[in-house]
Scaffold this motif. Structure first.
Motif, short mmCIF file in Angstrom:
data_model
loop_
_atom_site.label_atom_id
_atom_site.label_comp_id
_atom_site.label_asym_id
_atom_site.label_seq_id
_atom_site.Cartn_x
_atom_site.Cartn_y
_atom_site.Cartn_z
N UNK A 84 44.27 37.05 52.88
CA UNK A 84 45.07 35.86 52.51
C UNK A 84 45.12 35.61 51.01
N UNK A 85 44.19 36.20 50.26
CA UNK A 85 44.20 36.07 48.80
C UNK A 85 44.98 37.18 48.12
N UNK A 86 45.50 38.12 48.91
CA UNK A 86 46.26 39.23 48.35
C UNK A 86 45.41 40.43 47.96
N UNK A 87 44.12 40.37 48.30
CA UNK A 87 43.22 41.49 48.00
C UNK A 87 43.21 42.49 49.15
N UNK A 88 42.87 43.73 48.83
CA UNK A 88 42.82 44.78 49.85
C UNK A 88 41.85 44.39 50.97
N UNK A 89 42.30 44.54 52.21
CA UNK A 89 41.46 44.27 53.36
C UNK A 89 41.18 45.57 54.12
N UNK A 90 42.24 46.31 54.44
CA UNK A 90 42.09 47.55 55.20
C UNK A 90 43.38 48.34 55.12
N UNK A 91 43.35 49.53 55.70
CA UNK A 91 44.56 50.34 55.85
C UNK A 91 44.84 50.52 57.33
N UNK A 92 46.09 50.61 57.67
CA UNK A 92 46.53 51.01 59.00
C UNK A 92 47.20 52.36 58.81
#
Length: 155
Positions: A84-92
């Motif tokens: 939600x902050x625009x930072x990397x979370x994961x890849x699909x």
């Protein structure tokens, strides 16, 4: 204006492109599957406007991940998911994985990988042509995989 598909539609769209010739996946040779992957790769998805959020990966090598060693060509589309902050979370990652019986000519190819990102200013057709001009392509393009698997994973 045409609606761009969401990442959630990616597996179904890839399967549709691979089967667009109305032949079963196990009847196709490498080149047929590659052309289907490229059709899928040309589609633009509804993704954030951030660097490297939508990429294509062409990679091969001999591996024994879940059984005896096999030569594997993995055609992958990778989407970056941000929090939600625009930072990397994961890849699909959406994979079209082609496995072949191990043969000396395939083992001799070693391993290789090449990325393409839609936002990098490169041309998809130039990237694809460069891959098919590699000596390895002459070895694999007419081979019929022993197994073709289409799947999605989070990494």
């Amino acid at each position: 204006m045409t609606r761009k598909p969401s990442m959630d539609e990616a597996v179904g769209l890839l399967e549709g492109e691979l089967g667009s010739g109305q032949r079963a996946l196990d009847d196709l040779v490498t080149e047929d599957l590659w052309l289907g992957f490229l059709r899928f790769g040309r589609r633009l998805f509804d993704v954030p406007n951030t660097p490297d959020v939508d990429g294509l990966l062409f990679q091969y090598g001999t591996h024994a991940f879940d059984g005896p060693p096999a030569f594997t060509l993995d055609l992958t589309r990778q989407f970056e998911i941000s929090d939600s902050d625009g930072d990397h979370d994961q890849y699909v990652q959406v994979h079209c994985e082609l496995k072949y019986e191990l043969a000396p000519a395939l083992e001799a190819l070693g391993s290789f990988d090449s990325w393409f990102f839609h936002d990098a200013g490169d041309d998809l057709e130039v990237w694809a042509q460069g891959l098919t001009e590699r000596a390895a392509w002459a070895t694999i393009h007419r081979l019929k995989p022993t197994e073709v698997t289409v799947y999605q994973e989070q990494v």
